[in-house]
Design a protein around this motif. Sequence first.
Motif, PDB file in Angstrom:
ATOM      1  N   GLU A 286     -38.106   3.934 -53.806  1.00 31.39           N
ATOM      2  CA  GLU A 286     -36.643   4.075 -53.865  1.00 31.39           C
ATOM      3  C   GLU A 286     -35.965   2.804 -54.348  1.00 31.39           C
ATOM      4  O   GLU A 286     -34.922   2.852 -55.004  1.00 31.39           O
ATOM      5  CB  GLU A 286     -36.110   4.443 -52.472  1.00 31.39           C
ATOM      6  N   TYR A 287     -36.561   1.658 -54.031  1.00 30.86           N
ATOM      7  CA  TYR A 287     -35.888   0.386 -54.291  1.00 30.86           C
ATOM      8  C   TYR A 287     -36.200  -0.144 -55.685  1.00 30.86           C
ATOM      9  O   TYR A 287     -36.958  -1.095 -55.871  1.00 30.86           O
ATOM     10  CB  TYR A 287     -36.250  -0.625 -53.199  1.00 30.86           C
TER      11      TYR A 287
ATOM     12  N   ASP B 166     -28.246  -5.050 -53.220  1.00 25.47           N
ATOM     13  CA  ASP B 166     -28.158  -4.475 -54.562  1.00 25.47           C
ATOM     14  C   ASP B 166     -29.388  -4.910 -55.349  1.00 25.47           C
ATOM     15  O   ASP B 166     -29.634  -6.105 -55.527  1.00 25.47           O
ATOM     16  CB  ASP B 166     -26.873  -4.955 -55.256  1.00 25.47           C
TER      17      ASP B 166
ATOM     18  N   CYS C 183     -30.524   0.653 -57.337  1.00 18.35           N
ATOM     19  CA  CYS C 183     -30.422   1.066 -55.939  1.00 18.35           C
ATOM     20  C   CYS C 183     -29.560   0.073 -55.166  1.00 18.35           C
ATOM     21  O   CYS C 183     -29.634  -1.136 -55.378  1.00 18.35           O
ATOM     22  CB  CYS C 183     -31.812   1.141 -55.314  1.00 18.35           C
ATOM     23  N   CYS C 184     -28.750   0.576 -54.268  1.00 24.81           N
ATOM     24  CA  CYS C 184     -27.955  -0.290 -53.389  1.00 24.81           C
ATOM     25  C   CYS C 184     -27.811   0.401 -52.047  1.00 24.81           C
ATOM     26  O   CYS C 184     -27.812   1.627 -51.975  1.00 24.81           O
ATOM     27  CB  CYS C 184     -26.589  -0.601 -54.001  1.00 24.81           C
ATOM     28  N   ARG C 185     -27.693  -0.380 -51.013  1.00 28.69           N
ATOM     29  CA  ARG C 185     -27.519   0.218 -49.692  1.00 28.69           C
ATOM     30  C   ARG C 185     -27.072  -0.836 -48.684  1.00 28.69           C
ATOM     31  O   ARG C 185     -27.308  -2.029 -48.835  1.00 28.69           O
ATOM     32  CB  ARG C 185     -28.805   0.871 -49.211  1.00 28.69           C
TER      33      ARG C 185
ATOM     34  N   ARG D   6     -26.788   5.613 -52.248  1.00 27.04           N
ATOM     35  CA  ARG D   6     -27.634   4.460 -52.562  1.00 27.04           C
ATOM     36  C   ARG D   6     -27.865   4.277 -54.060  1.00 27.04           C
ATOM     37  O   ARG D   6     -28.924   3.822 -54.489  1.00 27.04           O
ATOM     38  CB  ARG D   6     -28.974   4.549 -51.827  1.00 27.04           C
ATOM     39  N   THR D   7     -26.853   4.625 -54.853  1.00 28.69           N
ATOM     40  CA  THR D   7     -26.963   4.434 -56.296  1.00 28.69           C
ATOM     41  C   THR D   7     -25.796   3.586 -56.792  1.00 28.69           C
ATOM     42  O   THR D   7     -24.839   3.324 -56.069  1.00 28.69           O
ATOM     43  CB  THR D   7     -26.966   5.775 -57.047  1.00 28.69           C
ATOM     44  N   SER D   8     -25.880   3.189 -58.051  1.00 30.99           N
ATOM     45  CA  SER D   8     -24.811   2.420 -58.677  1.00 30.99           C
ATOM     46  C   SER D   8     -24.668   2.892 -60.112  1.00 30.99           C
ATOM     47  O   SER D   8     -25.511   3.630 -60.632  1.00 30.99           O
ATOM     48  CB  SER D   8     -25.130   0.919 -58.641  1.00 30.99           C
TER      49      SER D   8
END
Length: 200
Positions: free
Chosen positions: A138-139, A157, A143-145, A60-62
């Motif tokens: 977390e968001y 994203d 963050c991406c998921r 969940r990262t970029s």
Amino acid sequence: MSELSYESPLAGVAAPSGLSVSIREITERGMLDLRGLASDAAFMAAVKGVLGFDLPVKPRTSAAWGDVKVLWLSVDQWLILSSRSKSHELLANLREALKGIHSLAVDVSDMRAVIRLEGDGCREVIMKGTSLDLLDPEYVQGCCRRMRYAEIAALLDVVEDDVFDIYVFRSYAHYTWNFLCATAKAPAKLKLFGKQDVPA
């Protein structure tokens, strides 16, 4: 002989007036699907040599450098974002660098639509269609998921605190757009805490 021409999934569609947040399509975005083993040092080094930075390996990262951004999708899959005009060169360079290494790089620029929400209240609008709690710490930016959004598969994203990109498969572009426009109408605006405004 006719030439191929590109038309974005939501070409000709405009957001209605009276929305609580800004909604627009992001066009001309190039997308490359990359698969490989994060445990393979040769794979990681080859990709870094092309992109100029390490692939994100934490869920969940970029990661980004310049106009190229990479979203972590799974333990062996990443989505590389760039301008559409740059994606062809990136793909060619990746395939050349990855020769002989167990991997896959494919241009999927036409596969998805990208819808951007901007402004205060984006989180509340998005949460009307998903079970994610976007108020969780977390968001944050980066963050991406993957998520279920309005009962379809989507990718989220977090571009900035009040800027979100939602990726959906092209065939669901209009459905997602209409759902967002309906849930973002000013009379439907809500505050998650405190006294709610009474519609006029």
